[in-house]
Motif scaffolding. Structure first.
Motif, short mmCIF file in Angstrom:
data_model
loop_
_atom_site.label_atom_id
_atom_site.label_comp_id
_atom_site.label_asym_id
_atom_site.label_seq_id
_atom_site.Cartn_x
_atom_site.Cartn_y
_atom_site.Cartn_z
N GLN A 231 0.84 -1.18 0.00
CA GLN A 231 0.00 0.00 0.00
C GLN A 231 0.88 1.24 0.00
O GLN A 231 1.96 1.24 0.59
CB GLN A 231 -0.87 0.05 1.27
N ASP A 232 0.38 2.29 -0.62
CA ASP A 232 1.03 3.59 -0.54
C ASP A 232 0.79 4.11 0.87
O ASP A 232 -0.36 4.26 1.28
CB ASP A 232 0.42 4.53 -1.58
N PRO A 233 1.85 4.38 1.64
CA PRO A 233 1.63 4.79 3.03
C PRO A 233 1.00 6.16 3.19
O PRO A 233 0.45 6.47 4.26
CB PRO A 233 3.04 4.75 3.62
N GLY A 234 1.09 7.00 2.12
CA GLY A 234 0.56 8.35 2.20
C GLY A 234 1.48 9.23 3.02
O GLY A 234 2.69 9.02 3.00
N PRO A 235 0.99 10.25 3.75
CA PRO A 235 -0.43 10.47 3.97
C PRO A 235 -1.13 11.15 2.79
O PRO A 235 -0.51 11.89 2.06
CB PRO A 235 -0.45 11.38 5.20
N PHE A 236 -2.40 10.82 2.67
CA PHE A 236 -3.26 11.52 1.75
C PHE A 236 -3.94 12.63 2.56
O PHE A 236 -4.61 12.35 3.53
CB PHE A 236 -4.33 10.59 1.17
N ASN A 237 -3.69 13.85 2.14
CA ASN A 237 -4.19 15.01 2.87
C ASN A 237 -5.27 15.66 2.01
O ASN A 237 -4.95 16.25 0.98
CB ASN A 237 -3.03 15.97 3.13
N VAL A 238 -6.54 15.55 2.40
CA VAL A 238 -7.62 16.04 1.54
C VAL A 238 -8.57 16.92 2.34
O VAL A 238 -8.70 16.78 3.56
CB VAL A 238 -8.41 14.85 0.93
N PRO A 239 -9.26 17.83 1.66
CA PRO A 239 -10.25 18.66 2.35
C PRO A 239 -11.56 17.90 2.53
O PRO A 239 -11.85 16.94 1.79
CB PRO A 239 -10.43 19.84 1.39
N GLU A 240 -12.32 18.33 3.50
CA GLU A 240 -13.66 17.76 3.69
C GLU A 240 -14.42 17.81 2.37
O GLU A 240 -14.34 18.79 1.64
CB GLU A 240 -14.43 18.62 4.70
N GLY A 241 -15.17 16.77 2.12
CA GLY A 241 -15.98 16.73 0.91
C GLY A 241 -15.28 16.14 -0.30
O GLY A 241 -15.93 15.84 -1.31
#
Lengths: 108, 114
Positions: free
Chosen positions: A6-16
Motif C-alpha cells: 500500500q502507498d503509506p501516504g499520507p493523503f491530505n484532503v479537504p472535507e468533501g
C-alpha cells in the motif's frame, strides 16, 4: 515483492473530497479481501469486505481486480472522522496478511 | 454488540520475565488469533487456534511463545522470556470461521519490555 503493498501516504484532503486508495497483492491464490480502518493506537476495525463484483457501503466503494491483483477503496464526500489509517488485508488459505496501511488526513 | 476483550490494557515487564496476555473472544466464534504490531509498523500475524490446537503460526511465533485456551472463554498468549524486541501492541482476534472470514479485534495489550 512484498505480499501486500500500500502507498503509506499520507493523503491530505479537504472535507468533501473524493479519495481513492489502491492495494496490490502478490499471491494469486488469495481468496478473501478486506479493508480495515485503524485509528491511532487502536485496534483494526472492519470497514468492508471486498467482493469480486465490487461493493458499496454508503460513501465507501471497494473493488477487486483479480487479473491485476489489486483492490481499491474509494471514499466519497470525505468527513473529518474519516481520518485514520486504512489497512488492506488479503487472505489466501488461513493466514490473513496485512498491508502497512494508507494514512488519510481529512482537514476542514 | 459482542466484542473481543483483552487484559491487561498495558503491561510493563523486565527483560527475561514471563508475561501472559489474556483475551476473551466473541462467544460463538471458533477461530482465535494473536497478532502483534510494533510501533509504526504493520500488523503481523502470530498464530491461529482452532479446535483447541494451533492451526497456523508464523516465523515470529517461536519457542518463546505459547497459546492456550484454559477454559471455555479465555484465550491466552504467553511469552516465556521476554526480549526488548517483544515490545509491541498485541491484538487478539476471533472469527466465526477460518481466516478467510471477517475477524474482530480486541483493543490490544501494549507490552513494554525494559
Amino acid at each position: 515483492r512484498k505480499e501486500v503493498e500500500q502507498d503509506p501516504g499520507p493523503f491530505n484532503v479537504p472535507e468533501g473530497a473524493t479519495v481513492a486508495f489502491n492495494c496490490t497483492y502478490s499471491n494469486s491464490a488469495s481468496q478473501s479481501f478486506f479493508w480495515y480502518r485503524q485509528d491511532c493506537r487502536k485496534e483494526p476495525k472492519l470497514l468492508m469486505s471486498v467482493y469480486s463484483s465490487g461493493n458499496e457501503d454508503g460513501r465507501f466503494t471497494a473493488q477487486l481486480n483479480r487479473a491485476s491483483q489489486y483492490i481499491s477503496l474509494l471514499i466519497r464526500d470525505s468527513k473529518l472522522s474519516d481520518s485514520a489509517t486504512y489497512l488492506c488485508v488479503v487472505a489466501g488459505s488461513y493466514i490473513p496478511t496485512f498491508g502497512r496501511g494508507t494514512s488519510l488526513i481529512v482537514h476542514p | 454488540e459482542p466484542e473481543v476483550t483483552q487484559t491487561p490494557s498495558h503491561q510493563v515487564t523486565q527483560m527475561g520475565q514471563e508475561v501472559i496476555l489474556r483475551c476473551v473472544p466473541i462467544s460463538n466464534h471458533l477461530y482465535f488469533y494473536w497478532y502483534r504490531q510494533i510501533l509504526g509498523q504493520k500488523v503481523e500475524f502470530l498464530v491461529s487456534f482452532y479446535n483447541n490446537e494451533i492451526s497456523e503460526k508464523s516465523e515470529i511465533f517461536d519457542d518463546q511463545f505459547s497459546v492456550e485456551r484454559p477454559d471455555g472463554s479465555n484465550f491466552t498468549l504467553k511469552i516465556r522470556s521476554t526480549k526488548l524486541e517483544d515490545s509491541a501492541m498485541y491484538f487478539c482476534a476471533s472469527s466465526e470461521a477460518s481466516g478467510r472470514e471477517t475477524q474482530y479485534f480486541g483493543p490490544g495489550t501494549r507490552l513494554l519490555v525494559l
